[in-house]
Structure formats: structure tokens, C-alpha cells
Design a protein around this motif. Structure first.
Motif, PDB file in Angstrom:
ATOM      1  N   GLY A   9      19.184  12.845   9.809  1.00  0.00           N
ATOM      2  CA  GLY A   9      20.015  12.550  11.130  1.00  0.00           C
ATOM      3  C   GLY A   9      21.344  13.106  11.009  1.00  0.00           C
ATOM      4  N   GLU A  10      21.850  13.434   9.945  1.00  0.00           N
ATOM      5  CA  GLU A  10      23.494  13.688   9.806  1.00  0.00           C
ATOM      6  C   GLU A  10      23.356  15.108  10.149  1.00  0.00           C
ATOM      7  OE1 GLU A  10      25.584  12.471   6.403  1.00  0.00           O
ATOM      8  OE2 GLU A  10      24.698  10.299   6.810  1.00  0.00           O
ATOM      9  N   LEU A  11      22.240  15.919   9.778  1.00  0.00           N
ATOM     10  CA  LEU A  11      22.058  17.310  10.057  1.00  0.00           C
ATOM     11  C   LEU A  11      22.029  17.303  11.595  1.00  0.00           C
ATOM     12  CD1 LEU A  11      21.111  20.334   9.107  1.00  0.00           C
ATOM     13  CD2 LEU A  11      18.892  19.505   9.483  1.00  0.00           C
ATOM     14  N   THR A  12      21.166  16.641  12.158  1.00  0.00           N
ATOM     15  CA  THR A  12      20.746  16.740  13.632  1.00  0.00           C
ATOM     16  C   THR A  12      22.098  16.446  14.342  1.00  0.00           C
ATOM     17  OG1 THR A  12      19.808  14.860  13.827  1.00  0.00           O
ATOM     18  CG2 THR A  12      18.336  16.681  13.443  1.00  0.00           C
ATOM     19  N   GLN A  13      22.850  15.378  13.877  1.00  0.00           N
ATOM     20  CA  GLN A  13      24.217  15.122  14.686  1.00  0.00           C
ATOM     21  C   GLN A  13      25.053  16.093  14.664  1.00  0.00           C
ATOM     22  OE1 GLN A  13      25.486  11.741  12.795  1.00  0.00           O
ATOM     23  NE2 GLN A  13      23.847  10.363  13.381  1.00  0.00           N
ATOM     24  N   LYS A  48      23.464  22.065   2.346  1.00  0.00           N
ATOM     25  CA  LYS A  48      24.261  20.764   2.518  1.00  0.00           C
ATOM     26  C   LYS A  48      23.368  19.549   2.689  1.00  0.00           C
ATOM     27  CE  LYS A  48      28.075  22.482   5.390  1.00  0.00           C
ATOM     28  NZ  LYS A  48      28.871  22.472   6.313  1.00  0.00           N
ATOM     29  N   LEU A  49      22.289  19.890   3.349  1.00  0.00           N
ATOM     30  CA  LEU A  49      21.123  18.762   3.445  1.00  0.00           C
ATOM     31  C   LEU A  49      20.712  18.193   2.167  1.00  0.00           C
ATOM     32  CD1 LEU A  49      18.796  17.702   5.838  1.00  0.00           C
ATOM     33  CD2 LEU A  49      17.916  18.639   4.035  1.00  0.00           C
ATOM     34  N   THR A  50      20.160  19.379   1.311  1.00  0.00           N
ATOM     35  CA  THR A  50      19.413  18.695   0.202  1.00  0.00           C
ATOM     36  C   THR A  50      20.400  18.428  -1.096  1.00  0.00           C
ATOM     37  OG1 THR A  50      19.362  21.169  -0.448  1.00  0.00           O
ATOM     38  CG2 THR A  50      17.735  20.324   0.456  1.00  0.00           C
ATOM     39  N   GLY A  72       9.832  18.495   9.964  1.00  0.00           N
ATOM     40  CA  GLY A  72       9.565  17.616  11.017  1.00  0.00           C
ATOM     41  C   GLY A  72      10.458  17.234  11.976  1.00  0.00           C
ATOM     42  N   THR A  73      11.568  16.731  11.362  1.00  0.00           N
ATOM     43  CA  THR A  73      12.773  16.624  11.961  1.00  0.00           C
ATOM     44  C   THR A  73      13.557  17.529  13.020  1.00  0.00           C
ATOM     45  OG1 THR A  73      13.398  14.863  10.415  1.00  0.00           O
ATOM     46  CG2 THR A  73      15.232  15.370  11.946  1.00  0.00           C
ATOM     47  N   VAL A  74      13.439  18.718  12.475  1.00  0.00           N
ATOM     48  CA  VAL A  74      13.849  19.979  13.092  1.00  0.00           C
ATOM     49  C   VAL A  74      13.018  20.257  14.258  1.00  0.00           C
ATOM     50  CG1 VAL A  74      14.460  22.434  12.909  1.00  0.00           C
ATOM     51  CG2 VAL A  74      15.480  20.382  11.055  1.00  0.00           C
ATOM     52  N   LEU A  75      11.671  20.188  13.871  1.00  0.00           N
ATOM     53  CA  LEU A  75      10.785  20.819  14.730  1.00  0.00           C
ATOM     54  C   LEU A  75      10.548  19.841  15.944  1.00  0.00           C
ATOM     55  CD1 LEU A  75       8.151  22.018  12.405  1.00  0.00           C
ATOM     56  CD2 LEU A  75       9.621  23.563  13.855  1.00  0.00           C
ATOM     57  N   HIS A  76      10.777  18.354  15.670  1.00  0.00           N
ATOM     58  CA  HIS A  76      10.408  17.595  16.743  1.00  0.00           C
ATOM     59  C   HIS A  76      11.523  17.656  17.732  1.00  0.00           C
ATOM     60  CE1 HIS A  76      10.211  12.801  17.803  1.00  0.00           C
ATOM     61  NE2 HIS A  76       8.980  13.613  18.033  1.00  0.00           N
ATOM     62  N   ARG A  77      12.929  18.026  17.403  1.00  0.00           N
ATOM     63  CA  ARG A  77      13.983  17.983  18.131  1.00  0.00           C
ATOM     64  C   ARG A  77      14.456  19.382  18.832  1.00  0.00           C
ATOM     65  NH1 ARG A  77      17.535  13.816  18.216  1.00  0.00           N
ATOM     66  NH2 ARG A  77      19.637  14.034  18.773  1.00  0.00           N
ATOM     67  N   TYR A  78      14.163  20.547  18.213  1.00  0.00           N
ATOM     68  CA  TYR A  78      14.731  21.635  18.606  1.00  0.00           C
ATOM     69  C   TYR A  78      13.430  22.716  18.772  1.00  0.00           C
ATOM     70  CZ  TYR A  78      18.792  19.707  16.665  1.00  0.00           C
ATOM     71  OH  TYR A  78      20.007  18.875  16.181  1.00  0.00           O
ATOM     72  N   ASP A  79      13.892  23.766  19.722  1.00  0.00           N
ATOM     73  CA  ASP A  79      13.201  24.959  19.813  1.00  0.00           C
ATOM     74  C   ASP A  79      14.019  25.862  18.876  1.00  0.00           C
ATOM     75  OD1 ASP A  79      10.618  24.960  21.085  1.00  0.00           O
ATOM     76  OD2 ASP A  79      11.784  24.466  22.978  1.00  0.00           O
ATOM     77  N   ILE A  80      13.354  26.744  18.121  1.00  0.00           N
ATOM     78  CA  ILE A  80      14.142  27.405  17.359  1.00  0.00           C
ATOM     79  C   ILE A  80      13.853  29.089  17.391  1.00  0.00           C
ATOM     80  CG2 ILE A  80      14.583  25.777  15.572  1.00  0.00           C
ATOM     81  CD1 ILE A  80      12.453  27.194  13.829  1.00  0.00           C
ATOM     82  N   ASP A 120      23.700  18.730  16.942  1.00  0.00           N
ATOM     83  CA  ASP A 120      23.974  18.289  18.323  1.00  0.00           C
ATOM     84  C   ASP A 120      25.337  18.694  18.752  1.00  0.00           C
ATOM     85  OD1 ASP A 120      21.321  17.661  18.481  1.00  0.00           O
ATOM     86  OD2 ASP A 120      21.666  15.626  18.586  1.00  0.00           O
ATOM     87  N   ARG A 121      26.302  18.328  17.756  1.00  0.00           N
ATOM     88  CA  ARG A 121      27.652  18.537  18.365  1.00  0.00           C
ATOM     89  C   ARG A 121      28.073  19.961  18.575  1.00  0.00           C
ATOM     90  NH1 ARG A 121      28.541  14.887  14.188  1.00  0.00           N
ATOM     91  NH2 ARG A 121      28.900  16.224  12.604  1.00  0.00           N
ATOM     92  N   ARG A 122      27.212  20.967  18.223  1.00  0.00           N
ATOM     93  CA  ARG A 122      27.587  22.529  18.540  1.00  0.00           C
ATOM     94  C   ARG A 122      26.856  22.961  19.593  1.00  0.00           C
ATOM     95  NH1 ARG A 122      26.881  25.308  12.760  1.00  0.00           N
ATOM     96  NH2 ARG A 122      27.538  27.094  14.035  1.00  0.00           N
TER      97      ARG A 122
END
Ligand code: HEM
Length: 465
Positions: free
Chosen positions: A133-137, A157-159, A428-436, A140-142
Motif C-alpha cells: 500500500g505504501e508503494l501504491t501511495q 525499497k519495497l522488499t 497482484g496489487t500493481v496489476l489491480h491498480r495500474y496499467d503498465i 499515486d502521488r506521482r
């Protein structure tokens, strides 16, 4: 003891064609890319070959039958390859760098294994979701409304944040920093240093980097001591984590207790082994997703089906293992780029390999995992990215021991379940929220620092509706 099969005439092993007297196989190779050089040799010379530089000899294997035999724990055990032995100055007899007969390996293994069973993963799940969730925040800010992100930097950073918090209840404040935590910079330099130390040519290039290395080793130890100190100083009830398992064993005089220095070695081992390889695995998976829109679409459809289309959904523990296609994407990425790309095995006593070739006690070989993972048994086009290679019915038709991203036997990766749960959850989190989308002109460049990592690889993110 070095491998001496060739000189005893026991094994007829090919070697690179342009071998120079004294110097050996130095033409066309780079001490910074030993794995990719070896992959090229494997393609040319076959599933067993020898490399020799200034009298140091390596035998590299990628033949499934040989790999299967080397996995026989009664005859073979882990050997500390030169690059792993070079890490002993940092991680001592911690789990990864311990000789199998060292008492602290067994103690550390017994003490920490319960924290890595499949069922133990449930206790890390909420922390993993928080960090994702911190990664996606952070991303999102960017967004304006798209954002270009440096994948490997953010996955690292995440791992690091995940293993810091899940293993030691310690935050590196990774997403509050513009630059990577200095721990990561020191660690990357230390790993690259170990890789160069393992190569006679590489050693010649170290020069002034030696003093930098000493500073890095001291800094890594300082960070770890701070992690331990902050726990000892805390007046709160200790959290149930890896550090507590070790400190409690010390307090309670457990037969598997390990001393202060050994605890430091285990903490640094887990901080390094617990994030660098998973970060690489996530980065390669995102690289392949950015290159294969049809795979991306199928994976997004799966995540939507399991997690729903509410983009802020917080996945439950059980909803991670249900992402079967996402898991296949990860498996296939680790097939093509196993981020810990080699492991070494030595003969426990004199033995015969494949019923033909004698090996003396202590003779060792390196399993070159990316070449094993491209063996003809994988079909006519082993470089092609195809997650469906990991459909259960196709896995069943392949021989055992052709897929070894987590090593083998009792020294195989203790963190395998941790890495798999974390990586599937994050993908899953990345794919759920973004198109890349990747840059179509980007050509994959793989940096070697003992582990493998795609470099200078950005993706452009857009929020999904
Ligand atoms: C995709 C991620 C990962 C990959 C590809 C990977 C790969 C490997 C491999 C190949 C080995 C065996 C090395 C050898 O035989 O010399 C290993 C050992 C090890 N790994 Fe991992 N690993 C990953 C994630 C993790 C994580 C998340 C942790 C900790 C949380 C971890 C901790 C360790 C430790 C402590 C060892 C040494 C085990 C022993 O010898 O007892 N790894 N890993």
C-alpha cells in the motif's frame, strides 16, 4: 579443494576455444558479467564446461541429470563458491554463508525454520499488504495522470521495507526517502565486491575500492546493531518476529541459542538475502508484463476476478494463493532470470557422477541455473516468455530438477514461501491498480551483483478505472 576432474582425466569437459596460456579463458569475458558470459558459453559448449582464469578453475553444469545427482544429499552438499565465501566477512556463519558442518548453521536453521513454513506466512501477510500500500501511495502521488517509475529501485525499497518490518519490526522508512536507503547502496557495493573477489581478473580491478568495501562492511554492521539495539532498548512487549526467536532462545538457554555475533550475522543475512532476490524477481516479472500485453490483460482479468474491481481492495491472505496465473508469470520470470543464478555442490566423499565420472571428496561444481532453465527439455524455444509452461499438467510432464530457482536440499532457500507470497501479492496489487507500459525501445540490460537485476528499466503507470 578445487575441481580437478579434468587434470585427472576423469571427465572430458569442453572449455572456451580461445584459451590463453597462463591467463586462461579471458578473451571476450567481463568480470562484471560472469553469469551472462557463462550462459553464452553454455549455449556454445553444452551442459557441462570448464572456465579457467589465472589457474582458478570452475566447472559449470546445466544438465538435468547431473543437477539431479548433485541434489543427492547423501553424496553432495553445499559448497561455498568463491563469491559466497567472499561474503563471510559480512555474514560470517549466518545461514547463507555457513559451511554445512558449522554448528551455527544447524542451530540457526532449527531456530528460524518454524518462521518460514507455509502456514507461518499468514503472520506476515498484513505487513506485506501495508508495504504494498505504501508503494501504491508513493506511485499515486506521482501520477499526472501517468507516472514513469524506476522499477528496480522501487521494488528494492519495497522488499527491504517488507523484510525489515516482517522479520525485525524495523522500518527503513523506504518510501519517505528520495534516494535508496544507504543500507541498499552499501549492500549493492558489497555484493559486487564479493563477485569481483571471486574472479582473479576482478581482484586485479579492485584497487582503491578496498577501503570503500571496509567502510561498507562497517556500515552494514552498524545498521544491524542499531536494529538489535532498538529492540533491546524497547520497553514494549517484544513482537513475534525473527529477532525475537533468536533473543528468546538466548534468554531461555535454548539448546539452539546463538551468541550475539551470530545473531548479528543472521540479521544481516536475512536483510540482504530477504530482499535483493525478491526485488529482482518482481522487476523481471514487471519487465515481461510490460512486453506482453496479452499476458498483462489475462493477469489483470484474474486479479479482478479474485479481488473484485474495487481498486482500494485490501486482499485477504487466502486471496493471494488464488492468483494462479500471476504465480505462473513469476515462475516463468524466475525461469528465465533466476535472481540467485548459481549454487555450488561438493562431493562429501569420493563418488562417481552419472555412473561414469569419478569425483574426489571436496570436488565441486557450479549449477548454472539460467542455463539449466534453458535446457532443451524446456522445448524448442526456451528463451520465449510463456507463463503457461507452469500449467500443472505441463509441470508434471517435465523431469524433476529442471527448475531450481531456490536451490536444492537442506540448504535450499529458507525464504521461498516468504518470497512467493510477497511477490504474488505485490504483482497482484500493481496489476489491480495500474496499467503498465514499457518503453518499446528499451533493451533488457541485466546487472550482476551476485544476484541479477534489470537496470534502467522504467514503466509508465496509469490508474485503472
Ligand atoms: C525470489 C526470491 C529468492 C530467490 C530466487 C532465492 C534463492 C535462493 C537460493 C538459490 C538459495 C540457495 C543458495 C545456495 O545453495 O548457495 C537461497 C538460500 C537462502 N535464502 Fe533465498 N531466495 C529468495 C528469497 C529469499 C527470502 C525472501 C529470504 C528470507 C526472508 C531468503 C533467505 C535465504 C537464506 C537465509 C538462504 C540460506 C539457507 C541455508 O543455507 O540454510 N531468500 N535462496
Amino acid at each position: 579443494m578445487s575441481v580437478d576432474l579434468l587434470s585427472t582425466g576423469q571427465l572430458d569437459i569442453p572449455h572456451p576455444r580461445r584459451r590463453l596460456p597462463v591467463l586462461g579463458d579471458v578473451i571476450g569475458v567481463n568480470p562484471r558479467t560472469p553469469v551472462q558470459d557463462s550462459m553464452r558459453y553454455a549455449a556454445e559448449l553444452g551442459p557441462i564446461f570448464e572456465r579457467k582464469v589465472l589457474g582458478t578453475r570452475f566447472v559449470l553444469v546445466s544438465d538435468p541429470d547431473i543437477v539431479a545427482e548433485l541434489g543427492d544429499e547423501t553424496r553432495f552438499r553445499k559448497h561455498l563458491a568463491p563469491a559466497v565465501a567472499a561474503l563471510r566477512g559480512i555474514a560470517g556463519d549466518g545461514l547463507f554463508t555457513a559451511y554445512s558442518e558449522e554448528p551455527n548453521w544447524r542451530r540457526g536453521h532449527e531456530l528460524l525454520m518454524p518462521a518460514f513454513t507455509k502456514s507461518a506466512m499468514r503472520s506476515y501477510h498484513e505487513t506485506m499488504v501495508d508495504v504494498a500500500g505504501e508503494l501504491t501511495q508513493h506511485w499515486d502521488r506521482r501520477l499526472e495522470p501517468t507516472a514513469r517509475v524506476d522499477v528496480s529501485t522501487d521494488m528494492t525499497k519495497l522488499t527491504l521495507e517488507t523484510i525489515g518490518r516482517a522479520g525485525f519490526s524495523y522500518s527503513f522508512d523506504s518510501f519517505e526517502r528520495d534516494r535508496p536507503h544507504p543500507f541498499v547502496e552499501a549492500m549493492v557495493r558489497a555484493l559486487s565486491h564479493a563477485q569481483l573477489m571471486a574472479s582473479p581478473i576482478g581482484r586485479l580491478t579492485l584497487g582503491r575500492r578496498r577501503s570503500q568495501h571496509e567502510a561498507d562492511v562497517a556500515y552494514l554492521a552498524e545498521v544491524v546493531d542499531e536494529v538489535i539495539r532498538s529492540r533491546r532498548d524497547s520497553s514494549e512487549a517484544p513482537p513475534e518476529d525473527l529477532l525475537e526467536l533468536m533473543l528468546r532462545a538466548e534468554r531461555e538457554n535454548d539448546p539452539n541459542r546463538i551468541d550475539e555475533l551470530a545473531i548479528r550475522h543472521q540479521v544481516i543475512t536475512f536483510l540482504v538475502a530477504g530482499h535483493e532476490t525478491t526485488s529482482g524477481a518482481l522487476s523481471f516479472a514487471l519487465y515481461y508484463l510490460s512486453r506482453h500485453p496479452e499476458v498483462l490483460a489475462e493477469a489483470q482479468a484474474e486479479v479482478d476476478a479474485v479481488w473484485g474491481t474495487e481498486r482500494d481492495h485490501r486482499p485477504a491472505y487466502e486471496q493471494v494463493a488464488k492468483l494462479r496465473y500471476v504465480r505462473r508469470i513469476l515462475d516463468e520470470s524466475l525461469r528465465l532470470w533466476p535472481t540467485a543464478p548459481a549454487y555450488a555442490r561438493e562431493a562429501r566423499r569420493d563418488t562417481t557422477l552419472l555412473g561414469r565420472h569419478r569425483m574426489s571428496e571436496g570436488d565441486w561444481m557450479l549449477v548454472l541455473i539460467p542455463a539449466l532453465h534453458r535446457n532443451p527439455v524446456w522445448g524448442p524455444d526456451p528463451d520465449r516468455f510463456d507463463p503457461d509452461r507452469f500449467l500443472p499438467e505441463r509441470v508434471r510432464t517435465r523431469p524433476a530438477h529442471v527448475y531450481k530457482p531456490f536451490g536444492t536440499g537442506e540448504r535450499a532457500c529458507i525464504g521461498r514461501q516468504f518470497a512467493l507470497h510477497e511477490a504474488v501479492l505485490v504483482l497482484g496489487t500493481v496489476l489491480h491498480r495500474y496499467d503498465i507500459a514499457g518503453d518499446p525501445d528499451y533493451r533488457l540490460r541485466v546487472q550482476e551483483r551476485l544476484t541479477l537485476m534489470p537496470t534502467r528499466f522504467d514503466v509508465t503507470l496509469t490508474r485503472r478505472p
